[in-house]
Design an enzyme around this catalytic site. Structure first.
Site, PDB file in Angstrom:
ATOM      1  N   LYS A  10       0.829  -1.203   0.000  1.00 56.88           N
ATOM      2  CA  LYS A  10       0.000   0.000   0.000  1.00 56.88           C
ATOM      3  C   LYS A  10       0.873   1.267   0.000  1.00 56.88           C
ATOM      4  O   LYS A  10       2.096   1.184   0.224  1.00 56.88           O
ATOM      5  CB  LYS A  10      -0.918  -0.033   1.222  1.00 56.88           C
ATOM      6  CG  LYS A  10      -2.006  -1.115   1.150  1.00 56.88           C
ATOM      7  CD  LYS A  10      -2.794  -1.142   2.456  1.00 56.88           C
ATOM      8  CE  LYS A  10      -4.025  -2.016   2.383  1.00 56.88           C
ATOM      9  NZ  LYS A  10      -4.753  -2.018   3.679  1.00 56.88           N
ATOM     10  N   TYR A  50     -12.256  -2.351  -3.628  1.00 54.65           N
ATOM     11  CA  TYR A  50     -12.837  -2.475  -2.285  1.00 54.65           C
ATOM     12  C   TYR A  50     -14.370  -2.461  -2.357  1.00 54.65           C
ATOM     13  O   TYR A  50     -15.025  -1.913  -1.468  1.00 54.65           O
ATOM     14  CB  TYR A  50     -12.334  -1.349  -1.384  1.00 54.65           C
ATOM     15  CG  TYR A  50     -10.932  -1.563  -0.843  1.00 54.65           C
ATOM     16  CD1 TYR A  50     -10.607  -2.717  -0.139  1.00 54.65           C
ATOM     17  CD2 TYR A  50      -9.941  -0.589  -0.994  1.00 54.65           C
ATOM     18  CE1 TYR A  50      -9.329  -2.910   0.375  1.00 54.65           C
ATOM     19  CE2 TYR A  50      -8.661  -0.779  -0.472  1.00 54.65           C
ATOM     20  CZ  TYR A  50      -8.360  -1.947   0.212  1.00 54.65           C
ATOM     21  OH  TYR A  50      -7.096  -2.132   0.736  1.00 54.65           O
ATOM     22  N   ASN A 123      -1.592  -0.198   7.236  1.00 47.03           N
ATOM     23  CA  ASN A 123      -1.070  -1.521   7.598  1.00 47.03           C
ATOM     24  C   ASN A 123      -0.261  -2.173   6.485  1.00 47.03           C
ATOM     25  O   ASN A 123      -0.240  -3.385   6.349  1.00 47.03           O
ATOM     26  CB  ASN A 123      -2.217  -2.419   8.083  1.00 47.03           C
ATOM     27  CG  ASN A 123      -3.348  -2.512   7.056  1.00 47.03           C
ATOM     28  OD1 ASN A 123      -3.233  -1.967   5.960  1.00 47.03           O
ATOM     29  ND2 ASN A 123      -4.410  -3.199   7.397  1.00 47.03           N
ATOM     30  N   HIS A 126      -1.946  -5.271   1.371  1.00 45.62           N
ATOM     31  CA  HIS A 126      -3.251  -5.897   1.099  1.00 45.62           C
ATOM     32  C   HIS A 126      -2.982  -7.285   0.545  1.00 45.62           C
ATOM     33  O   HIS A 126      -2.051  -7.466  -0.242  1.00 45.62           O
ATOM     34  CB  HIS A 126      -4.034  -5.100   0.043  1.00 45.62           C
ATOM     35  CG  HIS A 126      -5.191  -5.888  -0.515  1.00 45.62           C
ATOM     36  ND1 HIS A 126      -6.423  -5.928   0.099  1.00 45.62           N
ATOM     37  CD2 HIS A 126      -5.290  -6.713  -1.598  1.00 45.62           C
ATOM     38  CE1 HIS A 126      -7.233  -6.721  -0.580  1.00 45.62           C
ATOM     39  NE2 HIS A 126      -6.569  -7.219  -1.629  1.00 45.62           N
ATOM     40  N   GLU A 137      -9.712 -10.247  -7.872  1.00 47.54           N
ATOM     41  CA  GLU A 137      -8.676  -9.210  -7.752  1.00 47.54           C
ATOM     42  C   GLU A 137      -7.543  -9.432  -8.754  1.00 47.54           C
ATOM     43  O   GLU A 137      -7.020  -8.459  -9.318  1.00 47.54           O
ATOM     44  CB  GLU A 137      -8.158  -9.170  -6.310  1.00 47.54           C
ATOM     45  CG  GLU A 137      -9.233  -8.662  -5.347  1.00 47.54           C
ATOM     46  CD  GLU A 137      -8.824  -8.724  -3.867  1.00 47.54           C
ATOM     47  OE1 GLU A 137      -7.669  -9.062  -3.562  1.00 47.54           O
ATOM     48  OE2 GLU A 137      -9.692  -8.413  -3.024  1.00 47.54           O
TER      49      GLU A 137
HETATM   50  N1  UDP Z   1      -9.710  -0.728   7.547  1.00 50.93           N
HETATM   51  C1  UDP Z   1      -9.713   0.327   8.465  1.00 50.93           C
HETATM   52  N2  UDP Z   1     -10.578   0.285   9.523  1.00 50.93           N
HETATM   53  C2  UDP Z   1     -11.433  -0.755   9.719  1.00 50.93           C
HETATM   54  C3  UDP Z   1     -11.426  -1.819   8.804  1.00 50.93           C
HETATM   55  C4  UDP Z   1     -10.544  -1.771   7.720  1.00 50.93           C
HETATM   56  O1  UDP Z   1      -8.955   1.270   8.320  1.00 50.93           O
HETATM   57  O2  UDP Z   1     -12.191  -0.728  10.712  1.00 50.93           O
HETATM   58  C5  UDP Z   1      -8.802  -0.646   6.377  1.00 50.93           C
HETATM   59  C6  UDP Z   1      -7.467  -1.366   6.577  1.00 50.93           C
HETATM   60  O3  UDP Z   1      -6.463  -0.644   5.896  1.00 50.93           O
HETATM   61  C7  UDP Z   1      -7.734  -2.706   5.912  1.00 50.93           C
HETATM   62  C8  UDP Z   1      -8.633  -2.297   4.739  1.00 50.93           C
HETATM   63  O4  UDP Z   1      -9.449  -1.253   5.271  1.00 50.93           O
HETATM   64  O5  UDP Z   1      -6.530  -3.357   5.503  1.00 50.93           O
HETATM   65  C9  UDP Z   1      -9.521  -3.395   4.196  1.00 50.93           C
HETATM   66  O6  UDP Z   1     -10.249  -3.978   5.258  1.00 50.93           O
HETATM   67  P1  UDP Z   1     -10.405  -5.552   5.390  1.00 50.93           P
HETATM   68  O7  UDP Z   1     -11.382  -5.819   6.478  1.00 50.93           O
HETATM   69  O8  UDP Z   1     -10.685  -6.158   4.058  1.00 50.93           O
HETATM   70  O9  UDP Z   1      -8.951  -6.018   5.922  1.00 50.93           O
HETATM   71  P2  UDP Z   1      -7.758  -6.792   5.181  1.00 50.93           P
HETATM   72  O10 UDP Z   1      -8.377  -7.794   4.242  1.00 50.93           O
HETATM   73  O11 UDP Z   1      -6.930  -5.747   4.472  1.00 50.93           O
HETATM   74  O12 UDP Z   1      -6.981  -7.448   6.288  1.00 50.93           O
HETATM   75 MG    MG Z   2      -9.945  -7.705   2.889  1.00 48.09          MG
END
Ligand code: UDP
Ligand code: MG
Length: 159
Positions: A10, A50, A123, A126, A137
């Site tokens: 990211k 997303y 974080n 992805h 994707e």
């Molecule tokens: N995210 C956030 N707050 C939340 C949930 C998600 O900022 O409460 C962001 C975070 O960067 C995350 C991304 O949105 O990686 C996508 O969310 P997802 O639940 O799909 O998590 P991932 O698959 O990336 O672990």
């Molecule tokens: Mg996810």
């Protein structure tokens, strides 16, 4: 089962110079990079990537974050690659991500901190969440001619 999964470094990971570190973790595990490019996506593309999150409270912050700078997109291939790569990434919330994972080693912020600031959790990475997402994707980010099959030296010691 040999699978392919989409991984993004990211904008925070690119800006912090963590691209090589992230790629090394997959390579060291014996997983293979079969496609790779740098892309700066726009808000329309973010809504496609997303799509499952567009209606959520955190989406605005997430969109601002993901379009804020270039990302490295890659396809990682290997046995049960989707699950293996998710494990290397660690938990979504950096605070909860275990040391030894990419998120746990390079980020630490909590959901409450990010929510208070109206921002996404930065974080680093992805990775596709499951088989259905991985298929969607991979084809959203890459055309078939951008994928490459090749042998890695020492592969006989991995497979
Ligand atoms: N995210 C956030 N707050 C939340 C949930 C998600 O900022 O409460 C962001 C975070 O960067 C995350 C991304 O949105 O990686 C996508 O969310 P997802 O639940 O799909 O998590 P991932 O698959 O990336 O672990
Ligand atoms: Mg996810």
């Amino acid at each position: 089962m040999i699978e392919q999964t989409l991984v993004l470094v990211k904008p925070d990971g690119v800006a912090r110079g963590l691209v090589g570190e992230v790629i090394s973790r997959f390579e060291n595990r014996g997983l293979k990079i079969v496609a790779l490019k740098m892309v700066k996506i726009d808000t329309d593309f973010s809504k496609k990537h997303y799509a499952a999150h567009v209606d959520k409270d955190f989406y605005a912050g997430l969109e601002n974050f993901i379009v804020s700078g270039p990302v490295i997109a890659m396809i990682v291939e290997g046995v049960d690659a989707i699950e293996n790569v998710r494990k290397l990434c660690g938990a979504t919330e950096s605070k909860s991500a275990l040391p030894g994972t990419i998120r746990g080693d390079y980020s630490h912020v909590s959901y409450s901190h990010a929510d208070e600031k109206g921002m996404a959790i930065k974080n680093i990475i992805h990775a596709s969440g499951d088989k259905e997402d991985a298929e969607k994707e991979v084809s959203l980010w890459f055309s078939v001619d951008e994928l490459h099959g090749y042998s890695r030296s020492g592969e006989e010691h991995v497979f």
